[in-house]
Every structure is written in structure tokens, then in C-alpha cells.
Design an enzyme around this catalytic site. Structure first.
Site, short mmCIF file in Angstrom:
data_model
loop_
_atom_site.label_atom_id
_atom_site.label_comp_id
_atom_site.label_asym_id
_atom_site.label_seq_id
_atom_site.Cartn_x
_atom_site.Cartn_y
_atom_site.Cartn_z
N CYS A 166 0.47 -1.61 -0.19
CA CYS A 166 -0.05 0.13 0.10
C CYS A 166 0.66 1.05 -0.47
O CYS A 166 0.23 2.04 0.04
CB CYS A 166 -0.59 0.37 0.70
SG CYS A 166 -1.73 -1.43 1.07
N GLU A 317 -0.45 4.72 14.54
CA GLU A 317 -0.31 6.37 13.41
C GLU A 317 -0.26 7.54 13.93
O GLU A 317 0.31 8.43 14.27
CB GLU A 317 -1.22 6.47 12.46
CG GLU A 317 -0.72 7.21 11.24
CD GLU A 317 -1.13 7.14 10.10
OE1 GLU A 317 -0.70 7.94 8.79
OE2 GLU A 317 -2.69 6.48 9.24
N LYS A 338 -9.91 7.39 3.00
CA LYS A 338 -10.44 6.72 2.83
C LYS A 338 -11.00 6.17 3.11
O LYS A 338 -11.81 4.92 3.10
CB LYS A 338 -9.24 5.06 3.23
CG LYS A 338 -7.42 5.15 2.94
CD LYS A 338 -6.49 4.36 3.26
CE LYS A 338 -5.72 4.03 2.23
NZ LYS A 338 -4.11 5.07 2.93
N HIS A 343 -10.08 1.64 0.15
CA HIS A 343 -8.48 1.83 0.30
C HIS A 343 -8.05 1.17 -1.05
O HIS A 343 -8.31 -0.26 -1.41
CB HIS A 343 -7.72 0.43 1.71
CG HIS A 343 -6.37 0.27 1.61
ND1 HIS A 343 -5.37 0.78 0.86
CD2 HIS A 343 -5.98 -0.37 2.77
CE1 HIS A 343 -4.18 0.58 1.19
NE2 HIS A 343 -4.60 -0.30 1.81
N PHE A 406 1.74 -3.74 3.90
CA PHE A 406 1.71 -5.07 4.30
C PHE A 406 3.78 -5.20 3.79
O PHE A 406 4.31 -5.35 3.27
CB PHE A 406 0.80 -6.25 3.57
CG PHE A 406 -0.40 -5.88 4.15
CD1 PHE A 406 -0.57 -5.55 5.29
CD2 PHE A 406 -1.14 -7.34 3.38
CE1 PHE A 406 -1.90 -5.48 5.28
CE2 PHE A 406 -2.10 -7.00 3.71
CZ PHE A 406 -2.99 -6.16 5.29
#
Length: 420
Positions: A166, A317, A338, A343, A406
Site C-alpha cells: 500500500c 499512526e 480512505k 483503500h 504489508f
């Protein structure tokens, strides 16, 4: 050596909330959701039966009929976004020296629809022997979008794909930024595309328990920073940003949208799919982007966060932002777009960078939607300004966009108002 300045002269996007960058932005500031029941395939037996799909897309608006069969849907989206960005840039393709113009276009997954169809057809008809479409491999591979765009326009500069899940298209932007400021290319189309709303894409993420299963309320399923969040909503589409060396842009009289001033990369080095619980990688990547840009934390006005609406990711985050920005964390705006687009995986970074670019241009921060003030997560500090529910006017001199993938891949890019 003296690094060259890099500016943005064009953007293009195909997303679940708009078939152009301007339509996407209009819908984003109005809090429009792109989520709905999946139409690309019969998802009735899946745990998740909704996604943020691109609406009313016709590839024939962008490529010749004979070429469509050679392109996976993700590459079709890439070509569409690139076409808008080129038109938006005002560049004259007849007089442009294309020898060193590059295309760096990312995909986290690539042609998964093509892969599923071809392999599925083989096993369904195995007794007839191997019969594969001759375009199977070029349709599937993740670098083909960059290749196709260069073929269409004759761009012969740096040409490849970045893959970091991502974070892929943010890495593409950073690579393009570096090539240009090092003087190796005057112009690069950078971005990303993804089209993973397929049985394998949805089923695979379902198996990981990464997707929201709020089938009764799709438009409110993506709810970053809310206590009841239960996973991300799959999106699809593409974003393209034209980066250009300042003097090259000025020489052709380009309309300069903003300046790219820094990028950072890091690794969590922690887990296959989960972010570091203390936001270690997120902290490092933002610090590195600030250092690269020569900016202080208080110079940032807006952060378009990764903000996927996952239980662990949103907490880590927000922790990282507080550590990096200190007291200034409470003075800047944060939003997770998002919540509206879903996403977009490998395309997320480019699309969200465009959101940050428009925030800088318009002095307007898009919202984080779907938050209920009663739905508070005790692990999140709500004194931070998450720009819940409504867009907010403020001067945005500099904006940072975060993407995490990921494998622990992190990438951040910073844009700011252009001052000659």
C-alpha cells in the site's frame, strides 16, 4: 551537487468518488462515500459483500477497442489517470522532447483479475490441455501500466513499477522526485493503479480478517479513528501526478500547482501485516520526510494519514504523529480520505497525494467521515484534529501524505505551496 527543484504540473485520477481528479476532490470535500454492494462479481457468499468500486468507467474513452482486450482493468485505470494528468498539465506533446520523460507507475498487486480468469479457465477445462490467452502475462504483470503509458505517448525516460504493497505509489512519487532533482529527467509521470475487487482480492483479505464486514451499512463502514472500526473497505482506481523540474516547467509556461519538497521511507521490521504498535516505522518515515524537505514539524499544516480504519493501524499512526509533532500535533489538521474512497492499495499513495495537493491549492482540508462522537476509542487522543465530518478551511502551506504497506513498508511525501 545542487539539487533541482521539483514541481507538480498535472494530476489525474479515476476513483470510486470521481472519474477525474476535480470530481474526486469535489466529492471528498462534501464527504461523499464511494462504497456500495460489489457489482464486479457475485459476492453473496463472501464475508464482505461491498467495496468502493469505480463507477461508470468505459475503457473505450481512453484506448482503442482493439487494445482493451490486452489490458487488465488496473492498467485501464492507469491509462485513464495518465491521460487526465497530461491534459491537466497543458504540455504540448508535439513539441515536448520525450527522450528523457519518464513513467514510474506502481501497483501493489497488478492484474489479479486476469490471473484469476486465466488460471480458473485452465482448471475448469484442464482435460482439454493448456489454453491461455497470449496476453495473459503482459496483462497480469505489475509493470505493464508504466510500459503501456510510455508506448502510448512515446516517453523514453526511466520506466518501471514500484511494489511496496500500500506504499507503492508513494514510492513511485519519491523515486520520480529523486530522478528529477538529480537532473536525470525533466519530467516524470508518477502514480499507481489497482483493481483488486475480485473474488481472490476480497476473499484473500477476508481470510486475513482485514476487511470490514459491515454489509448492512457499506457507506459508513470505513470509519477511521472510531472505536467500532472493524477493517478497511476495498477500493480501486488510479492516480497520476506529473512531476517536473522547475526550470523545464517555467520554460514551457506551465501552470505550477505546488512543489514537492521531500520524501521519506522506512521499515517497521516488525510483522508481516500489522503495523508496529508504537508506530515506530511511521515515526521514522515522517521524521525522514521532514529532514529531506528541510522543514520543521511546525511547518506542516495538514497530514493525509494512512488511516485505513483498522483497529491497530489507526492507533499506532496517531501515536507516531504525537511523537513526531509534539505540541504542534494539536494545531495541524489530520484526515483519512480512505473513509470515502476506500483503500486503493497500490494506488492509495498517489490518490492521497493528490488530495494533499488540492488541500494546498485550495486551503481546504477534506474530512474524515463516518465518526460518531459517542464512538470513542480510549487509545486515541481526540484532542487531535481529525477533521471529522466536515471539510475545514485553513491555510495549508505544507501537507504530508502517509502510506504504510504489508511487509512493514512506509513512505511519506511532502508538498507545499510554490513560491518562485
Amino acid at each position: 551537487m545542487e539539487l533541482k527543484r521539483v514541481v507538480v504540473t498535472g494530476v489525474g485520477a479515476i476513483t470510486p468518488i470521481g472519474s477525474s481528479s476535480t470530481e474526486m476532490w469535489k466529492n471528498a470535500i462534501n464527504g461523499v462515500s464511494g462504497a456500495g454492494p460489489i457489482t464486479h462479481f457475485d459476492a453473496s457468499s463472501f464475508k464482505t459483500q461491498f467495496a468502493c468500486e469505480v463507477k461508470n468507467f468505459d475503457p473505450l474513452d481512453y484506448v482503442e477497442k482493439g487494445e482493451v482486450r490486452k489490458l487488465d482493468r488496473y492498467a485501464q485505470y492507469a491509462i485513464a489517470a495518465a491521460k487526465e494528468a497530461i491534459i491537466n498539465s497543458g504540455v504540448n506533446l508535439e513539441t515536448l522532447d520525450k527522450e528523457n520523460v519518464g513513467v514510474i507507475f506502481a501497483a501493489g498487486i497488478g492484474g489479479i483479475q486476469t490471473f484469476e480468469q486465466e488460471v480458473g479457465n485452465y482448471y475448469a477445462n484442464e482435460e482439454q490441455g493448456p489454453k491461455f490467452n497470449p496476453f495473459f502475462i503482459p496483462k497480469m504483470i505489475s509493470d505493464i501500466a508504466a510500459g503501456q503509458i510510455s508506448i502510448i505517448y512515446g516517453f523514453r525516460g526511466p520506466n518501471y513499477s514500484t511494489a511496496s504493497a500500500c506504499a507503492s505509489s508513494t514510492n513511485a512519487l519519491i523515486d520520480a522526485f529523486n530522478y528529477i532533482r538529480l537532473g536525470q529527467s525533466p519530467m516524470i509521470l508518477a502514480g499507481g493503479a489497482e483493481a483488486a475487487v475480485t473474488p481472490g482480492g476480497v476473499g484473500g483479505f477476508n481470510a486475513m480478517k482485514a476487511l470490514s464486514t459491515r454489509n448492512d451499512d457499506p457507506t459508513r463502514a470505513s470509519r477511521p479513528f472510531s472505536n467500532s472500526r472493524d477493517g478497511f473497505v476495498m477500493g480501486e482506481g488510479a492516480g497520476c501526478v506529473i512531476l517536473e523540474e522547475l526550470e523545464h516547467a517555467l520554460a514551457r509556461g506551465a501552470n505550477i500547482l505546488c512543489e514537492v519538497v521531500g520524501g521519506g521511507m522506512s521499515a517497521d521490521a516488525y510483522h508481516l501485516t500489522a503495523t508496529h504498535p508504537d508506530g515506530l516505522g511511521a515515526k521514522l518515515v515522517m521524521q525522514r520526510a521532514l529532514k529531506d524537505a528541510g522543514l520543521k514539524p511546525e511547518d506542516i499544516d495538514y497530514i493525509n494519514v494512512h488511516g485505513t480504519s483498522t483497529p491497530v493501524g489507526d492507533v499506532s499512526e496517531s501515536k507516531a504523529i504525537k511523537e513526531v509533532f509534539g505540541e504542534h500535533a494539536y494545531k495541524l489538521n489530520i484526515s483519512a480520505t480512505k473513509s470515502m474512497t476506500g483503500h486503493l492499495l497500490g494506488a492509495a499513495g498517489a490518490v492521497e497525494a493528490i488530495m494533499a495537493i488540492f488541500a494546498v491549492i485550495n486551503d481546504l482540508v477534506p474530512p474524515t467521515t463516518n465518526h460518531d462522537p459517542e464512538d470513542q476509542d480510549p487509545n486515541i487522543d481526540y484532542n487531535l484534529n481529525f477533521t471529522f465530518d466536515k471539510a475545514q478551511k485553513r491555510t495549508v502551506n505544507a501537507a504530508l501524505s502517509n502510506t504504510f504497506g504489508f511487509g512493514g513498508h512506509n513512505a511519506s511525501v511532502i508538498v507545499k505551496k510554490f513560491v518562485k
